[in-house]
Motif scaffolding. Structure first.
Motif, short mmCIF file in Angstrom:
data_model
loop_
_atom_site.label_atom_id
_atom_site.label_comp_id
_atom_site.label_asym_id
_atom_site.label_seq_id
_atom_site.Cartn_x
_atom_site.Cartn_y
_atom_site.Cartn_z
N PRO A 27 0.81 -1.06 0.07
CA PRO A 27 -0.08 -0.08 -0.04
C PRO A 27 0.89 1.35 -0.32
O PRO A 27 0.35 2.38 -0.47
N GLN A 28 2.07 1.15 0.57
CA GLN A 28 3.00 2.59 0.53
C GLN A 28 4.32 2.08 0.14
O GLN A 28 4.88 1.04 0.57
N ALA A 29 4.99 3.08 -0.60
CA ALA A 29 6.43 3.21 -0.62
C ALA A 29 6.89 4.63 -0.69
O ALA A 29 5.99 5.49 -1.01
N GLU A 78 16.71 7.11 -0.08
CA GLU A 78 16.47 6.34 0.67
C GLU A 78 15.04 5.66 0.31
O GLU A 78 14.05 6.20 -0.16
N ILE A 79 15.03 4.43 0.00
CA ILE A 79 14.13 3.71 -0.27
C ILE A 79 13.18 3.01 0.67
O ILE A 79 13.99 2.05 1.57
N TRP A 82 4.53 -3.57 3.36
CA TRP A 82 3.80 -4.56 2.68
C TRP A 82 2.62 -4.97 3.62
O TRP A 82 2.86 -5.04 4.92
N LEU A 83 1.67 -5.30 3.26
CA LEU A 83 0.60 -6.14 3.96
C LEU A 83 0.31 -7.43 3.42
O LEU A 83 0.42 -7.58 2.14
N VAL A 84 0.72 -8.43 4.21
CA VAL A 84 0.71 -9.83 3.82
C VAL A 84 -0.58 -10.67 4.33
O VAL A 84 -0.67 -10.64 5.58
N SER A 130 2.37 -7.57 8.52
CA SER A 130 2.87 -6.39 7.79
C SER A 130 4.60 -6.34 7.72
O SER A 130 5.04 -6.88 8.94
N ARG A 131 4.91 -5.80 6.83
CA ARG A 131 6.57 -6.05 6.93
C ARG A 131 6.89 -4.54 6.22
O ARG A 131 6.35 -3.87 5.30
N THR A 132 8.07 -4.04 6.68
CA THR A 132 8.58 -2.83 6.09
C THR A 132 10.11 -3.06 5.99
O THR A 132 10.72 -3.82 6.50
N ILE A 133 10.85 -2.49 5.06
CA ILE A 133 12.29 -2.12 4.93
C ILE A 133 12.77 -1.02 4.41
O ILE A 133 12.00 -0.21 3.52
#
Length: 72
Positions: A2-4, A49-50, A54-56, A67-70
């Motif tokens: 949903p977001q980046a 910076e990237i 994610w929503l899994v 949810s995961r972020t990197i």
């Protein structure tokens, strides 16, 4: 996804929803991107910076997920 973000600017996420098994290797490129609300294309540069969020979801258990972020 949903977001980046690229260097603090929200962008149109490079990944859409996927329904394949988790063992599938999803491919996408973020060499270029669009900021949300802009029709302009931008190119990833050194020191950008990237961040991805994610929503899994589980297909077999739709009420469960993660949810995961990197950021790199």
């Amino acid at each position: 996804m949903p977001q980046a973000f690229v260097s603090g600017h929200e962008i149109n996420p490079p990944y859409g929803p996927h329904t394949r098994l988790s063992s599938y290797d999803f491919h996408s490129s973020i060499k270029s991107y669009q900021r949300k609300g802009s029709g302009r294309n931008f190119t990833i540069k050194t020191n950008d910076e990237i961040s991805f969020f994610w929503l899994v979801k589980s297909i077999s258990h739709p009420r469960s997920g993660a949810s995961r972020t990197i950021t790199c």
